[in-house]
Design a protein around this motif. Structure first.
Motif, PDB file in Angstrom:
ATOM      1  N   GLN A   1       0.828  -1.204   0.000  1.00  0.00           N
ATOM      2  CA  GLN A   1       0.000   0.000   0.000  1.00  0.00           C
ATOM      3  C   GLN A   1       0.862   1.254   0.000  1.00  0.00           C
ATOM      4  OE1 GLN A   1      -2.667   0.287   3.359  1.00  0.00           O
ATOM      5  NE2 GLN A   1      -3.071   2.442   2.998  1.00  0.00           N
TER       6      GLN A   1
ATOM      7  N   GLU B   1       0.911   4.134  -2.876  1.00  0.00           N
ATOM      8  CA  GLU B   1       0.620   5.541  -2.590  1.00  0.00           C
ATOM      9  C   GLU B   1       1.765   6.432  -3.072  1.00  0.00           C
ATOM     10  OE1 GLU B   1      -0.104   5.629   1.572  1.00  0.00           O
ATOM     11  OE2 GLU B   1      -2.128   4.791   1.406  1.00  0.00           O
TER      12      GLU B   1
ATOM     13  N   ARG C   1       1.629   9.382  -5.966  1.00  0.00           N
ATOM     14  CA  ARG C   1       2.095  10.763  -5.780  1.00  0.00           C
ATOM     15  C   ARG C   1       3.100  11.161  -6.851  1.00  0.00           C
ATOM     16  NH1 ARG C   1       2.266   9.216  -0.326  1.00  0.00           N
ATOM     17  NH2 ARG C   1       4.535   8.973  -0.386  1.00  0.00           N
TER      18      ARG C   1
END
Length: 286
Positions: A42, A46, A50
């Motif tokens: 995860q 993420e 970004r």
């Protein structure tokens, strides 16, 4: 993230389902190891998101994620020299330019509501950059829906008066009408009554804060820095960024600036990221 991934990958599962660690380590059961692997995956996802969003919007680097909000909120006091007569005795809202924290975070605040840039909304959502809005009714009433969409993205809408007057030149009654009137507008249009109020031009007196308190305001944040498309202005002598600084900008476009709101955000994000800062949500610290 690397530590979690190393821990997860440093274990081997035996036939019984028990995880066999390296020599000398205590055994872990398979479910926790799988949970660690999921968590590591995860975090990697993420970060990749970004990086991809930063590339789409032309940022030099991906924004740094903000730390979790503090469980114990900092005590907010009026900045020295910004007090009015009987400020503490009357229990007036604190006037401050920074939030006391050691975390490398700054807070982005945007005033008035003149520009309604759709690309800006997409950019901020895509990059997941939090910010706080201070709105004046005479500028937002032509498109209340724009700020409704902003609110739906998690932005808190706060009070910047009805008509953006120089409040110190008005009587107590007229100041109260400007501030309480905007409280009513935001409550009617957006379902909440703000607890944050920013006086136009950063100008106020005791009547301003007394009126704001009577309207339900608890805080009167000003700013320590201001960012534009083409420059950065500072309140402090060292002309630098500090933990907890409140940064001001405005809803502006090419009519007033030599660029757009996304151009301004690129300048803002490139600078704070290069200095190792993340953008946090002001309301999470109050």
């Amino acid at each position: 993230m690397l530590a979690v991934a190393t821990l997860a990958s440093g274990c081997a599962q035996g036939d019984s389902g028990e995880v066999r660690p390296a020599s000398g380590q205590q055994p872990l059961q398979a479910p926790p190891a799988r949970a660690l692997q999921r968590y590591a995956a995860q975090l990697r996802a993420e970060h990749a998101a970004r990086v991809a969003a930063a590339k789409r919007w032309g940022l030099a680097k991906a924004p740094l994620p903000a730390p979790p909000p503090p469980a114990k909120k900092p005590v907010i006091r009026t900045r020295k020299g910004f007090e009015v007569d009987d400020h503490r005795e009357l229990g007036l809202p604190p006037v401050f330019t920074t939030v006391p924290t050691r975390q490398k975070v700054v807070f982005l605040t945007i005033d008035d509501g003149a520009e309604k840039d759709r690309a800006f909304l997409r950019m901020m959502s895509d990059l997941k950059i939090p910010y706080t809005a201070f709105l004046s009714d005479y500028l937002i009433k032509e498109d209340y829906g724009y700020f409704k969409r902003m609110q739906a993205r998690g932005v808190v809408l706060n009070n910047h008066t009805l008509h953006h007057p120089y409040l110190r030149g008005l009587s107590y009654a007229r100041q109260k009408a400007e501030i309480c009137g905007m409280q009513d507008v935001i409550e009617k249009r957006y379902g909440t009554r703000p607890v944050l109020f920013r006086p136009p031009f950063g100008s106020y007196n005791q009547d301003t804060l007394r009126a704001a308190k009577s309207c339900g305001v608890k805080y009167a944040p000003l700013w320590d820095q201001e960012v534009f498309v083409d420059r950065w202005e500072y309140r402090e002598w060292d002309r630098d960024i500090h933990p907890g600084d409140i940064v001001l900008t405005h809803f502006r476009g090419r009519t007033h600036w030599k660029g757009t709101m996304p151009d301004m955000i690129r300048r803002f994000m490139n600078k704070i990221t290069a200095k190792g800062y993340a953008v946090a949500r002001l309301e999470d610290y109050l």
